[in-house]
Design a protein around this motif. Structure first.
Motif: not given
Ligand code: CDP
Ligand code: CDP
Length: 213
Positions: A9, A11-13, A16, A120, A149, A152, A198
């Motif tokens: 949870a 990680a940015g999946k 990205i 993802d 999180r 956000e 990153m």
């Molecule tokens: O889907 P997952 O739970 O892996 O993550 P997410 O919902 O995409 O949330 C990741 C948060 O971290 C978002 O607010 C992104 O803007 C931020 N973030 C990222 O995704 N990757 C980075 N390298 C740095 C920050």
């Protein structure tokens, strides 16, 4: 083209995956949203989250679909409602039911049969798309994932404390890693990216470079 993105949870999946999908002009499927939608319906219907029969029946009745990347239950957008602390608490319990996972995996594979897609989740590279053209596993330290999180949360809303979020993520990761069917795992052929230090654009560029190589 099939691309798998897994990881814990925060990680940015999804951030990205959406950007990579847009860059490549392919579809994006948020499999976590599908499990969240079932958890939401289990909550609303006051069903037993540990009873496979009740959970599977609820999943089938939900008629989950996507419109413009927004998840719908019976045609209604539930994008906001699936991200509450209540759903966070319940979703891993529902997601460990083997009967539900089997049904979900079939639905997800069905989508990948007709479309180029980046998905993802937790079990995409290991179970849903074992033959994916590219597999990535995104990771980051628990402190950084919790902080993302926390950041956000809208400023004017009574959100959770950083500690509460960290605890919630820790518990959910443990449940996701330790279940018997489709646990969170690094597929043997996945590229692991530690995104702790990153930026989003940097991660997207690294993934696109790997894909184009
Ligand atoms: O889907 P997952 O739970 O892996 O993550 P997410 O919902 O995409 O949330 C990741 C948060 O971290 C978002 O607010 C992104 O803007 C931020 N973030 C990222 O995704 N990757 C980075 N390298 C740095 C920050
Ligand atoms: O965005 P975040 O990483 O917090 O979670 P998510 O990707 O929306 O997934 C929510 C929950 O659904 C996870 O904690 C897992 O319990 C479950 N899930 C799963 O079991 N298998 C997947 N392929 C995707 C999500």
């Amino acid at each position: 083209m099939k691309i798998a993105i897994d990881g814990p949870a925060g990680a940015g999946k999804s951030t990205i995956a959406k950007l990579v999908a847009a860059a490549l002009g392919i579809d994006y499927l948020d499999t976590g949203a599908m499990y969240r939608a079932v958890a939401l319906q289990v909550l609303k219907g006051d069903k037993d989250p540990e009873d496979p029969v009740q959970v599977l029946e609820t999943a089938k009745k939900a008629e989950i679909s996507f419109m413009n990347n927004q998840i719908c239950v019976q045609g209604e957008n539930v994008g906001e409602a699936i991200r509450t602390p209540q759903v966070n608490r319940l979703v891993s319990k529902v997601a460990k039911i083997p009967e539900l996972r089997e049904w979900m995996v079939e639905k997800q594979r069905e989508i990948s049969r007709t479309n180029d897609v980046i998905m993802d989740g937790r079990d995409i590279g290991s179970v849903v798309l074992p033959d994916a053209d590219h597999k990535f596993y995104l990771d980051a330290s628990i402190d950084i994932r919790a902080r993302r999180r926390y950041d956000e949360q809208p400023e004017n809303k009574d959100g959770q404390s950083l500690e509460d979020i960290k605890e919630d993520i820790r518990r959910r990761d443990a449940e996701d890693r330790n279940r018997l069917v489709g646990p969170l795992t690094i597929a043997h052929d996945a590229i692991v990216i530690d995104t702790s230090h990153m930026g989003v654009d940097e991660v997207v560029a690294m993934i696109l470079k790997r894909i184009k190589e």
